[in-house]
Design an enzyme around this catalytic site. Sequence first.
Site, short mmCIF file in Angstrom:
data_model
loop_
_atom_site.label_atom_id
_atom_site.label_comp_id
_atom_site.label_asym_id
_atom_site.label_seq_id
_atom_site.Cartn_x
_atom_site.Cartn_y
_atom_site.Cartn_z
NE ARG A 286 19.23 -42.65 22.58
CZ ARG A 286 17.16 -43.53 21.65
NH1 ARG A 286 16.55 -43.78 21.06
NH2 ARG A 286 16.21 -42.03 23.01
CG HIS A 290 16.38 -44.73 26.52
ND1 HIS A 290 17.73 -43.88 26.61
CD2 HIS A 290 16.42 -45.04 27.99
CE1 HIS A 290 18.06 -43.58 28.11
NE2 HIS A 290 17.26 -44.23 28.32
CE1 TYR A 299 12.94 -41.85 20.70
CE2 TYR A 299 11.13 -42.97 21.07
CZ TYR A 299 12.22 -42.85 21.59
OH TYR A 299 13.42 -43.65 21.55
#
Length: 392
Positions: A286, A290, A299
């Site tokens: 990805r 998200h 992160y």
Amino acid sequence: MAKGDRGTTVRGRRAAPRSGQAAAGGDPALVQLLTPEGERIESVTGPDGTTYSVDFTDEEYRGLYRDLVVVRKLDAEATALQRQGELGIWASLLGQEAAQVGSGRALRPQDMAFPTYREHGVLYCRGIDPIMPLGLFRGVDQGGWDPNEFKFNMYTIVIGAQTLHATGYAMGITMDGKTGTDDGEAVIAYFGDGATSQGDVNEAFVWSGVFNSPIVFFCQNNQYAISEPLERQTRIPLYRRAAGFGFPGIRVDGNDVLATYAVTRTALDNARHGQGPTLIEAFTYRMGAHTTTDDPTRYRIASEVEAWQAKDPIARVKAFLTKQQIADETFFAEVDEEAKRESLHLRERVLAMPDPPPSTIFDHVYAHGSPLVDAQRDELARYLDSFEGSKH
């Protein structure tokens, strides 16, 4: 672009004469037919002995590229619309185009797909107007397409729930005697790597395995369940989980549209012929957030993203088409212009969407109405009428 039966061998007229197992990072379990550099691999034999290949015309190769570019552009437009306050939220597919277009084009007309909320590329391949999910995320309707007409179920927001819906549907296909032939039906259920930790998904695996259901579980492993990396989900590669439920699993390069097509078509055909479920792990990434409420910089590190950018699914197809002289700069420019036109048209239609009256929320609760729902509608109407001007 219609994809028909092309057999199991590659035309090879312009393909590089390579065969055998191939994988990014030296993983022999990863099925790959097109390297990140655009080098064509004629065929690949998977760990289970199945040989994967594709047999496309030059026009079909160009069609796959067009699909990838248009889908990415439409997705980018939706992201921009959300950032400008025109959508409530958006789940981008950036980086996962090959996994979705490859698997979407592998579906036969009679097959049924059960998506999550991110399968915009599969939706496009099923011939659904790309405006449809934007109405959902704009909050003016609930999606609105006919799942039976397009053989594509409504988006599912609850993580993993669609795998149970798909399993039940697949069991029904078997009970109706619609398997066992070339024109039999099959089901595909999409989900992400994080969903494999959900009870619904594991229950779907149990039921599908026990009842030998004609279903393909298609996991887009994009490396993160929102902010949680893959190692927080599993101690082994996801595709190997299938063995514990009694059916085969296979890992495919999810950034390779050709390999994704070949693996998905084989798994679907096995299902329709009564050979039961398959778990496909599409190993991809990805590239964006998200959803538009997420900040991935919190992160993951930039170097990781850069490493995956070198495996871009569109860039490798473009490189292949160029090297094999299947397409030229004129073609690429025309595709880019087509994608821009479609995205602009999408934007114009989103902005023109009317705000529905609040009472429409009651309209489609029951097919034939309900006295209780009617009473609730009347109660809301009285409440709204109580405001000055009664136009709220």
